[in-house]
Scaffold this motif. Structure first.
Motif, PDB file in Angstrom:
ATOM      1  N   PHE A  84       0.841  -1.201   0.000  1.00 28.60           N
ATOM      2  CA  PHE A  84       0.000   0.000   0.000  1.00 28.60           C
ATOM      3  C   PHE A  84       0.875   1.250   0.000  1.00 28.60           C
ATOM      4  O   PHE A  84       0.651   2.186  -0.782  1.00 28.60           O
ATOM      5  CB  PHE A  84      -0.903  -0.011   1.232  1.00 28.60           C
ATOM      6  CG  PHE A  84      -1.746   1.232   1.398  1.00 28.60           C
ATOM      7  CD1 PHE A  84      -2.871   1.443   0.625  1.00 28.60           C
ATOM      8  CD2 PHE A  84      -1.413   2.192   2.342  1.00 28.60           C
ATOM      9  CE1 PHE A  84      -3.658   2.578   0.778  1.00 28.60           C
ATOM     10  CE2 PHE A  84      -2.186   3.331   2.518  1.00 28.60           C
ATOM     11  CZ  PHE A  84      -3.315   3.525   1.728  1.00 28.60           C
ATOM     12  N   ASP A  85       1.894   1.278   0.849  1.00 31.71           N
ATOM     13  CA  ASP A  85       2.810   2.426   0.891  1.00 31.71           C
ATOM     14  C   ASP A  85       3.477   2.636  -0.459  1.00 31.71           C
ATOM     15  O   ASP A  85       3.562   3.760  -0.966  1.00 31.71           O
ATOM     16  CB  ASP A  85       3.887   2.215   1.964  1.00 31.71           C
ATOM     17  CG  ASP A  85       3.331   2.262   3.374  1.00 31.71           C
ATOM     18  OD1 ASP A  85       2.213   2.771   3.561  1.00 31.71           O
ATOM     19  OD2 ASP A  85       4.022   1.782   4.290  1.00 31.71           O
ATOM     20  N   TYR A  86       3.971   1.529  -1.027  1.00 36.28           N
ATOM     21  CA  TYR A  86       4.712   1.652  -2.281  1.00 36.28           C
ATOM     22  C   TYR A  86       3.798   2.081  -3.422  1.00 36.28           C
ATOM     23  O   TYR A  86       4.139   2.975  -4.206  1.00 36.28           O
ATOM     24  CB  TYR A  86       5.407   0.334  -2.646  1.00 36.28           C
ATOM     25  CG  TYR A  86       6.316   0.498  -3.837  1.00 36.28           C
ATOM     26  CD1 TYR A  86       7.629   0.923  -3.667  1.00 36.28           C
ATOM     27  CD2 TYR A  86       5.855   0.307  -5.126  1.00 36.28           C
ATOM     28  CE1 TYR A  86       8.462   1.125  -4.756  1.00 36.28           C
ATOM     29  CE2 TYR A  86       6.674   0.512  -6.222  1.00 36.28           C
ATOM     30  CZ  TYR A  86       7.974   0.918  -6.026  1.00 36.28           C
ATOM     31  OH  TYR A  86       8.780   1.138  -7.113  1.00 36.28           O
ATOM     32  N   PHE A  87       2.639   1.449  -3.541  1.00 41.51           N
ATOM     33  CA  PHE A  87       1.714   1.751  -4.629  1.00 41.51           C
ATOM     34  C   PHE A  87       1.270   3.209  -4.579  1.00 41.51           C
ATOM     35  O   PHE A  87       1.244   3.904  -5.611  1.00 41.51           O
ATOM     36  CB  PHE A  87       0.502   0.820  -4.544  1.00 41.51           C
ATOM     37  CG  PHE A  87      -0.506   1.018  -5.649  1.00 41.51           C
ATOM     38  CD1 PHE A  87      -0.347   0.412  -6.882  1.00 41.51           C
ATOM     39  CD2 PHE A  87      -1.632   1.808  -5.438  1.00 41.51           C
ATOM     40  CE1 PHE A  87      -1.281   0.585  -7.896  1.00 41.51           C
ATOM     41  CE2 PHE A  87      -2.571   1.993  -6.445  1.00 41.51           C
ATOM     42  CZ  PHE A  87      -2.398   1.383  -7.678  1.00 41.51           C
ATOM     43  N   VAL A 110       2.048   5.843  -7.484  1.00 41.73           N
ATOM     44  CA  VAL A 110       0.919   6.262  -8.314  1.00 41.73           C
ATOM     45  C   VAL A 110       0.418   7.648  -7.955  1.00 41.73           C
ATOM     46  O   VAL A 110       0.225   8.509  -8.823  1.00 41.73           O
ATOM     47  CB  VAL A 110      -0.216   5.220  -8.198  1.00 41.73           C
ATOM     48  CG1 VAL A 110      -1.502   5.748  -8.811  1.00 41.73           C
ATOM     49  CG2 VAL A 110       0.202   3.912  -8.876  1.00 41.73           C
ATOM     50  N   VAL A 111       0.205   7.891  -6.668  1.00 40.30           N
ATOM     51  CA  VAL A 111      -0.369   9.163  -6.225  1.00 40.30           C
ATOM     52  C   VAL A 111       0.707  10.205  -5.949  1.00 40.30           C
ATOM     53  O   VAL A 111       0.474  11.408  -6.067  1.00 40.30           O
ATOM     54  CB  VAL A 111      -1.264   8.944  -4.975  1.00 40.30           C
ATOM     55  CG1 VAL A 111      -1.904  10.256  -4.513  1.00 40.30           C
ATOM     56  CG2 VAL A 111      -2.349   7.914  -5.277  1.00 40.30           C
ATOM     57  N   GLY A 112       1.897   9.730  -5.586  1.00 42.39           N
ATOM     58  CA  GLY A 112       2.991  10.652  -5.312  1.00 42.39           C
ATOM     59  C   GLY A 112       3.299  10.829  -3.844  1.00 42.39           C
ATOM     60  O   GLY A 112       4.245  11.521  -3.477  1.00 42.39           O
ATOM     61  N   TYR A 135       9.662  -2.262 -16.352  1.00 45.97           N
ATOM     62  CA  TYR A 135       8.408  -2.289 -15.590  1.00 45.97           C
ATOM     63  C   TYR A 135       8.517  -1.266 -14.455  1.00 45.97           C
ATOM     64  O   TYR A 135       8.763  -1.581 -13.298  1.00 45.97           O
ATOM     65  CB  TYR A 135       8.124  -3.685 -15.041  1.00 45.97           C
ATOM     66  CG  TYR A 135       6.714  -3.803 -14.475  1.00 45.97           C
ATOM     67  CD1 TYR A 135       5.600  -3.665 -15.298  1.00 45.97           C
ATOM     68  CD2 TYR A 135       6.499  -4.041 -13.122  1.00 45.97           C
ATOM     69  CE1 TYR A 135       4.309  -3.764 -14.784  1.00 45.97           C
ATOM     70  CE2 TYR A 135       5.211  -4.142 -12.613  1.00 45.97           C
ATOM     71  CZ  TYR A 135       4.126  -4.000 -13.446  1.00 45.97           C
ATOM     72  OH  TYR A 135       2.846  -4.092 -12.931  1.00 45.97           O
ATOM     73  N   THR A 136       8.363  -0.040 -14.838  1.00 41.50           N
ATOM     74  CA  THR A 136       8.506   1.068 -13.892  1.00 41.50           C
ATOM     75  C   THR A 136       7.230   1.885 -13.899  1.00 41.50           C
ATOM     76  O   THR A 136       6.584   2.022 -14.947  1.00 41.50           O
ATOM     77  CB  THR A 136       9.723   1.944 -14.281  1.00 41.50           C
ATOM     78  OG1 THR A 136       9.902   2.964 -13.310  1.00 41.50           O
ATOM     79  CG2 THR A 136       9.586   2.571 -15.645  1.00 41.50           C
ATOM     80  N   PRO A 137       6.808   2.412 -12.768  1.00 42.02           N
ATOM     81  CA  PRO A 137       7.485   2.438 -11.464  1.00 42.02           C
ATOM     82  C   PRO A 137       7.040   1.321 -10.532  1.00 42.02           C
ATOM     83  O   PRO A 137       7.128   1.453  -9.314  1.00 42.02           O
ATOM     84  CB  PRO A 137       7.032   3.787 -10.917  1.00 42.02           C
ATOM     85  CG  PRO A 137       5.621   3.920 -11.410  1.00 42.02           C
ATOM     86  CD  PRO A 137       5.596   3.268 -12.767  1.00 42.02           C
ATOM     87  N   MET A 138       6.573   0.203 -11.070  1.00 40.49           N
ATOM     88  CA  MET A 138       5.935  -0.819 -10.248  1.00 40.49           C
ATOM     89  C   MET A 138       6.851  -1.942  -9.756  1.00 40.49           C
ATOM     90  O   MET A 138       6.382  -2.864  -9.101  1.00 40.49           O
ATOM     91  CB  MET A 138       4.759  -1.438 -11.021  1.00 40.49           C
ATOM     92  CG  MET A 138       3.651  -0.457 -11.323  1.00 40.49           C
ATOM     93  SD  MET A 138       2.941   0.232  -9.811  1.00 40.49           S
ATOM     94  CE  MET A 138       1.549   1.121 -10.508  1.00 40.49           C
ATOM     95  N   HIS A 163      11.897   6.191   3.788  1.00 41.08           N
ATOM     96  CA  HIS A 163      10.588   6.313   3.141  1.00 41.08           C
ATOM     97  C   HIS A 163      10.463   5.277   2.030  1.00 41.08           C
ATOM     98  O   HIS A 163      11.440   4.646   1.632  1.00 41.08           O
ATOM     99  CB  HIS A 163      10.360   7.726   2.582  1.00 41.08           C
ATOM    100  CG  HIS A 163      11.334   8.141   1.536  1.00 41.08           C
ATOM    101  ND1 HIS A 163      11.157   7.859   0.206  1.00 41.08           N
ATOM    102  CD2 HIS A 163      12.516   8.816   1.627  1.00 41.08           C
ATOM    103  CE1 HIS A 163      12.178   8.338  -0.490  1.00 41.08           C
ATOM    104  NE2 HIS A 163      13.008   8.924   0.347  1.00 41.08           N
ATOM    105  N   ALA A 164       9.230   5.099   1.546  1.00 38.40           N
ATOM    106  CA  ALA A 164       8.958   4.081   0.527  1.00 38.40           C
ATOM    107  C   ALA A 164       9.437   4.578  -0.833  1.00 38.40           C
ATOM    108  O   ALA A 164       8.669   5.064  -1.655  1.00 38.40           O
ATOM    109  CB  ALA A 164       7.462   3.763   0.484  1.00 38.40           C
ATOM    110  N   GLU A 165      10.708   4.443  -1.072  1.00 42.22           N
ATOM    111  CA  GLU A 165      11.331   5.004  -2.272  1.00 42.22           C
ATOM    112  C   GLU A 165      10.892   4.272  -3.543  1.00 42.22           C
ATOM    113  O   GLU A 165      10.812   3.049  -3.583  1.00 42.22           O
ATOM    114  CB  GLU A 165      12.849   4.929  -2.120  1.00 42.22           C
ATOM    115  CG  GLU A 165      13.621   5.661  -3.180  1.00 42.22           C
ATOM    116  CD  GLU A 165      15.108   5.707  -2.862  1.00 42.22           C
ATOM    117  OE1 GLU A 165      15.888   5.973  -3.788  1.00 42.22           O
ATOM    118  OE2 GLU A 165      15.477   5.491  -1.697  1.00 42.22           O
ATOM    119  N   VAL A 166      10.618   5.040  -4.566  1.00 42.06           N
ATOM    120  CA  VAL A 166      10.145   4.502  -5.844  1.00 42.06           C
ATOM    121  C   VAL A 166      11.271   4.541  -6.874  1.00 42.06           C
ATOM    122  O   VAL A 166      12.087   5.456  -6.884  1.00 42.06           O
ATOM    123  CB  VAL A 166       8.940   5.323  -6.353  1.00 42.06           C
ATOM    124  CG1 VAL A 166       8.559   4.929  -7.770  1.00 42.06           C
ATOM    125  CG2 VAL A 166       7.750   5.146  -5.423  1.00 42.06           C
TER     126      VAL A 166
END
Length: 347
Positions: free
Chosen positions: A182-185, A189-191, A261-264, A330-333
């Motif tokens: 949830f944190d990563y998504f 996606v939302v920023g 396959y970014t940013p997932m 933090h949940a780095e992307v």
């Protein structure tokens, strides 16, 4: 008669013991029963994404140890797992994202030092029901329209996201608030991590999400790649476009490794209590087994193993009891396999 004296002495001893008496001086005492040795337990909790890997490793390790060590693996989500870990209630925490600032502080306050070990890469998978014929690909911007906080109670139909999609109610399924997924998504996606609408079906158990999407033609959900791969007959993965004019990319080992396959795509971890690793031989032995034997199991359950060098570096970190994190709380992307390896080399 002499042959029966040991049995007679044992009978007298047991009878006296039942009456609360000791045998008289000179009488033979019954041999004390040997106390069974306690089996050491390694307690693990945390991410449902990492669970299939750790559970598989735990099963193999316990077979190899022939019952001399017991390993328990729970699922309370990455955040829930870190709460237990930082209170000293577990030895190892499964995590589908790096440890956050607040969790680092909680561990510090409780005197818990940790060894951070990346173990694999995951591809967060966006999936729909196979009866969905209109969603050929989805952009990150379209996912944002679906999931951002402002969408709550407002964006309820597919055609509100894209006019080309049907005028049908959209059912969303996603990881719960204690989940690292949830944190990563939400970050990707939302920023912002944890920034999300609240009117969706949420669970830390990915199987609940799979069942929800598989049961409704108008559903869309996200979860770890292993859960999609295990249920490909019930789900359809949706290609993700990083930009509106980009190509849709499906999750796979190849697209994670080549960075498309970014940013997932993201690394997933185990965190080990440094004191337990140093003072409990069975913990160190289990972690070493995990790092040496897990690659085949990682592929088997549906994730992407790291390069051999990454596991070598992780083993060195355990041997030298190197604590701390190479991330920034933090949940780095957008961390690629290559950049992860570079960070691990510098630590």
């Amino acid at each position: 008669m002499n042959a029966f004296r040991p049995l007679l002495a044992l009978s007298i001893t047991l009878a006296l013991a039942a009456c609360g008496q000791k045998p008289a001086e000179g009488e033979a005492a019954a041999p004390a029963a040997a106390k069974p040795a306690e089996v050491p337990i390694i307690e693990i909790d945390g991410s449902s994404t990492v669970y299939p890997i750790t559970e598989a490793v735990a099963e193999e390790y316990q077979i190899a140890e022939q019952g001399k060590v017991r390993v328990t693996v729970g699922v309370s989500g990455t955040g829930g797992g870190f709460k237990k870990f930082c209170r000293g209630e577990t030895t190892i925490s499964n995590a589908s994202r790096p440890i956050l600032d607040a969790e680092i502080e909680a561990c510090r306050t409780a005197g818990v030092q940790f060894i951070e070990l990346p173990v694999a890469f995951d591809a967060v998978t966006v999936a729909v029901n196979p009866q969905n014929t209109w969603l050929e690909a989805v952009t990150v911007e379209e996912l944002k329209k679906m999931w951002e906080p402002e969408a709550q109670g407002v964006v309820l139909k597919w055609n509100q996201v894209n006019p080309a999609w049907p005028d049908a109610e959209m059912k969303l399924f996603g990881a719960g608030a204690d989940s690292g997924t949830f944190d990563y998504f939400t970050e990707a996606v939302v920023g912002k991590a944890k920034a999300s609408r609240g009117d969706f079906t949420a669970s830390e158990d990915d199987n609940v999400l799979v069942t929800g999407v598989a049961s409704d033609p108008n559903a869309l959900g996200f979860f770890g790649f292993a859960y999609y791969r295990e249920n490909q007959d019930k789900l359809r993965a949706v290609p993700v476009k990083a930009t509106a004019d980009g190509a849709g990319v499906l999750p796979s080992m190849e697209t994670v490794l080549d960075g498309t396959y970014t940013p997932m795509s993201r690394p997933i971890f185990i965190y080990v209590n440094a004191k337990d690793a140093a003072e409990r031989p069975e913990v160190r032995a289990f972690v070493e087994f995990y790092l040496k034997e897990s690659q085949a199991l990682i592929t088997e359950v549906g994730y992407i193993p790291l390069p051999d060098r990454a596991y070598e570096l992780a083993s060195e970190r355990v041997a030298n009891n190197v604590t701390g994190t190479v991330f920034e709380g933090h949940a780095e992307v957008g961390v690629s396999v290559e950049s992860l390896l570079q960070r691990e080399t510098r630590q």
